[in-house]
Scaffold this motif. Structure first.
Motif, PDB file in Angstrom:
ATOM      1  N   ALA A  44     -23.640  19.356 -34.173  1.00 48.03           N
ATOM      2  CA  ALA A  44     -25.280  19.370 -33.862  1.00 48.03           C
ATOM      3  C   ALA A  44     -25.355  20.059 -32.543  1.00 48.03           C
ATOM      4  O   ALA A  44     -24.713  20.080 -31.741  1.00 48.03           O
ATOM      5  N   LYS A  45     -26.316  20.789 -32.709  1.00 49.32           N
ATOM      6  CA  LYS A  45     -26.949  21.733 -31.443  1.00 49.32           C
ATOM      7  C   LYS A  45     -28.212  21.616 -31.273  1.00 49.32           C
ATOM      8  O   LYS A  45     -28.946  22.044 -32.360  1.00 49.32           O
ATOM      9  N   HIS A  46     -28.675  21.632 -30.321  1.00 43.35           N
ATOM     10  CA  HIS A  46     -29.982  21.283 -29.872  1.00 43.35           C
ATOM     11  C   HIS A  46     -30.338  21.549 -28.508  1.00 43.35           C
ATOM     12  O   HIS A  46     -29.525  21.476 -27.605  1.00 43.35           O
ATOM     13  N   ALA A  47     -31.498  22.037 -28.110  1.00 45.25           N
ATOM     14  CA  ALA A  47     -31.950  22.311 -26.494  1.00 45.25           C
ATOM     15  C   ALA A  47     -31.784  21.063 -25.754  1.00 45.25           C
ATOM     16  O   ALA A  47     -31.846  21.225 -24.523  1.00 45.25           O
ATOM     17  N   GLY A  48     -32.294  19.913 -26.279  1.00 47.32           N
ATOM     18  CA  GLY A  48     -32.354  18.717 -25.865  1.00 47.32           C
ATOM     19  C   GLY A  48     -31.137  18.023 -25.721  1.00 47.32           C
ATOM     20  O   GLY A  48     -30.501  17.821 -26.904  1.00 47.32           O
ATOM     21  N   LYS A  49     -30.581  17.661 -24.600  1.00 47.44           N
ATOM     22  CA  LYS A  49     -29.036  17.008 -24.692  1.00 47.44           C
ATOM     23  C   LYS A  49     -29.249  15.534 -25.333  1.00 47.44           C
ATOM     24  O   LYS A  49     -28.220  14.965 -25.704  1.00 47.44           O
ATOM     25  N   GLY A  50     -30.282  14.833 -24.919  1.00 47.78           N
ATOM     26  CA  GLY A  50     -30.706  13.540 -25.446  1.00 47.78           C
ATOM     27  C   GLY A  50     -30.729  13.533 -27.168  1.00 47.78           C
ATOM     28  O   GLY A  50     -30.250  12.515 -27.512  1.00 47.78           O
ATOM     29  N   TYR A  51     -31.302  14.509 -27.421  1.00 38.05           N
ATOM     30  CA  TYR A  51     -31.254  14.658 -28.931  1.00 38.05           C
ATOM     31  C   TYR A  51     -29.882  14.802 -29.517  1.00 38.05           C
ATOM     32  O   TYR A  51     -29.566  13.977 -30.392  1.00 38.05           O
ATOM     33  N   VAL A  52     -29.078  15.580 -28.831  1.00 36.31           N
ATOM     34  CA  VAL A  52     -27.662  15.733 -29.267  1.00 36.31           C
ATOM     35  C   VAL A  52     -26.852  14.288 -29.235  1.00 36.31           C
ATOM     36  O   VAL A  52     -25.933  13.952 -30.108  1.00 36.31           O
ATOM     37  N   ASP A  53     -27.042  13.756 -28.098  1.00 37.59           N
ATOM     38  CA  ASP A  53     -26.241  12.524 -27.939  1.00 37.59           C
ATOM     39  C   ASP A  53     -26.843  11.386 -28.837  1.00 37.59           C
ATOM     40  O   ASP A  53     -25.944  10.541 -29.105  1.00 37.59           O
ATOM     41  N   ALA A  69     -28.898  25.826 -21.605  1.00 36.72           N
ATOM     42  CA  ALA A  69     -29.947  26.280 -22.504  1.00 36.72           C
ATOM     43  C   ALA A  69     -29.814  25.563 -23.939  1.00 36.72           C
ATOM     44  O   ALA A  69     -30.971  25.341 -24.695  1.00 36.72           O
ATOM     45  N   TYR A  70     -28.549  24.889 -24.307  1.00 30.99           N
ATOM     46  CA  TYR A  70     -28.484  23.988 -25.364  1.00 30.99           C
ATOM     47  C   TYR A  70     -27.170  23.090 -25.279  1.00 30.99           C
ATOM     48  O   TYR A  70     -26.361  23.542 -24.332  1.00 30.99           O
ATOM     49  N   THR A  99     -31.869  19.422 -14.303  1.00 29.63           N
ATOM     50  CA  THR A  99     -33.009  18.975 -14.595  1.00 29.63           C
ATOM     51  C   THR A  99     -33.066  18.296 -15.895  1.00 29.63           C
ATOM     52  O   THR A  99     -32.333  18.838 -16.729  1.00 29.63           O
ATOM     53  N   THR A 100     -34.026  17.459 -16.236  1.00 35.97           N
ATOM     54  CA  THR A 100     -34.142  17.136 -17.688  1.00 35.97           C
ATOM     55  C   THR A 100     -34.479  18.299 -18.650  1.00 35.97           C
ATOM     56  O   THR A 100     -33.984  18.051 -19.817  1.00 35.97           O
ATOM     57  N   SER A 101     -34.923  19.352 -17.941  1.00 34.44           N
ATOM     58  CA  SER A 101     -35.420  20.299 -18.819  1.00 34.44           C
ATOM     59  C   SER A 101     -34.188  21.504 -18.934  1.00 34.44           C
ATOM     60  O   SER A 101     -34.689  22.247 -19.692  1.00 34.44           O
ATOM     61  N   GLY A 102     -33.100  21.271 -18.172  1.00 37.36           N
ATOM     62  CA  GLY A 102     -32.064  21.957 -18.282  1.00 37.36           C
ATOM     63  C   GLY A 102     -32.120  23.110 -17.013  1.00 37.36           C
ATOM     64  O   GLY A 102     -31.112  23.920 -17.043  1.00 37.36           O
ATOM     65  N   LYS A 103     -33.062  23.019 -16.355  1.00 35.14           N
ATOM     66  CA  LYS A 103     -33.111  23.841 -15.263  1.00 35.14           C
ATOM     67  C   LYS A 103     -31.879  23.466 -14.154  1.00 35.14           C
ATOM     68  O   LYS A 103     -31.635  22.532 -14.199  1.00 35.14           O
ATOM     69  N   PRO A 104     -31.172  24.644 -13.703  1.00 39.62           N
ATOM     70  CA  PRO A 104     -29.861  24.503 -12.951  1.00 39.62           C
ATOM     71  C   PRO A 104     -30.150  23.597 -11.627  1.00 39.62           C
ATOM     72  O   PRO A 104     -31.124  24.066 -10.778  1.00 39.62           O
ATOM     73  N   LEU A 105     -29.575  22.746 -11.207  1.00 35.23           N
ATOM     74  CA  LEU A 105     -29.303  22.180  -9.845  1.00 35.23           C
ATOM     75  C   LEU A 105     -28.283  22.577  -8.965  1.00 35.23           C
ATOM     76  O   LEU A 105     -28.118  22.344  -7.759  1.00 35.23           O
ATOM     77  N   THR A 106     -27.374  23.302  -9.526  1.00 32.11           N
ATOM     78  CA  THR A 106     -26.240  23.969  -9.054  1.00 32.11           C
ATOM     79  C   THR A 106     -26.438  25.277  -8.654  1.00 32.11           C
ATOM     80  O   THR A 106     -26.716  25.886  -9.695  1.00 32.11           O
TER      81      THR A 106
END
Length: 160
Positions: free
Chosen positions: A140-149, A127-128, A113-120
């Protein structure tokens, strides 16, 4: 105000770059400049011959076309603008990878999910996210993948 190139002389020995509002004004200005200082521009007594005014792009296209038409031409066409550098551009990469809380890599086929919860099934969740540039000077390392992108796009768009 556009810049024009005006050939002066029967065999186009002299070229005068002129800033003028129109091609006719550029032609008249080039004639005035050359006639005013004839000794600098000419070393012979032939009558003054002023050609048509061309924009830099028109001049370069005409020079290129004439060199293709007559490959045995003795004179080398000269460009109004120097050619652009064709040095190869080094492409750096900064792929984003997702990681679990225990620092193991989360495979790309795992969905979250967008918050990182697994769908698999069987995935502990993201986690990051992390990205490291191949230049070796940025990561760069961050919990949000959009921030890293976003951070990696900004970094890759800069000159290294």
């Amino acid at each position: 105000m556009p810049k024009y190139i005006v050939p002066v002389d029967v065999i186009t020995v002299h070229v005068v770059p002129v800033l003028a509002p129109t091609a006719d004004a550029a032609k008249a200005e080039a004639e005035r400049i050359v006639a005013g200082d004839r000794r600098t521009w000419y070393d012979h007594t032939e009558p003054l011959c002023v050609g048509d005014a061309h924009t830099e792009a028109e001049w370069d296209a005409q020079q290129e076309a004439s060199s293709r038409e007559d490959p045995g031409r003795v004179t080398v066409p000269f460009r109004a603008r120097p050619p652009k550098e064709t040095t190869p551009v080094i492409r750096f990469r900064a792929p984003r990878t997702d990681h679990h809380a225990d620092d193991t890599a989360c495979p790309p086929e795992h969905r979250h999910t967008t918050s990182g919860k697994p769908l698999t099934p069987g995935c502990p969740g993201r986690a990051y996210s992390k990205a490291e540039c191949s230049c070796g000077e940025w990561s760069a390392k961050h919990a949000g993948k959009g921030y890293v992108d976003d951070a990696r796009r900004r970094h890759l768009s800069t000159a290294h």
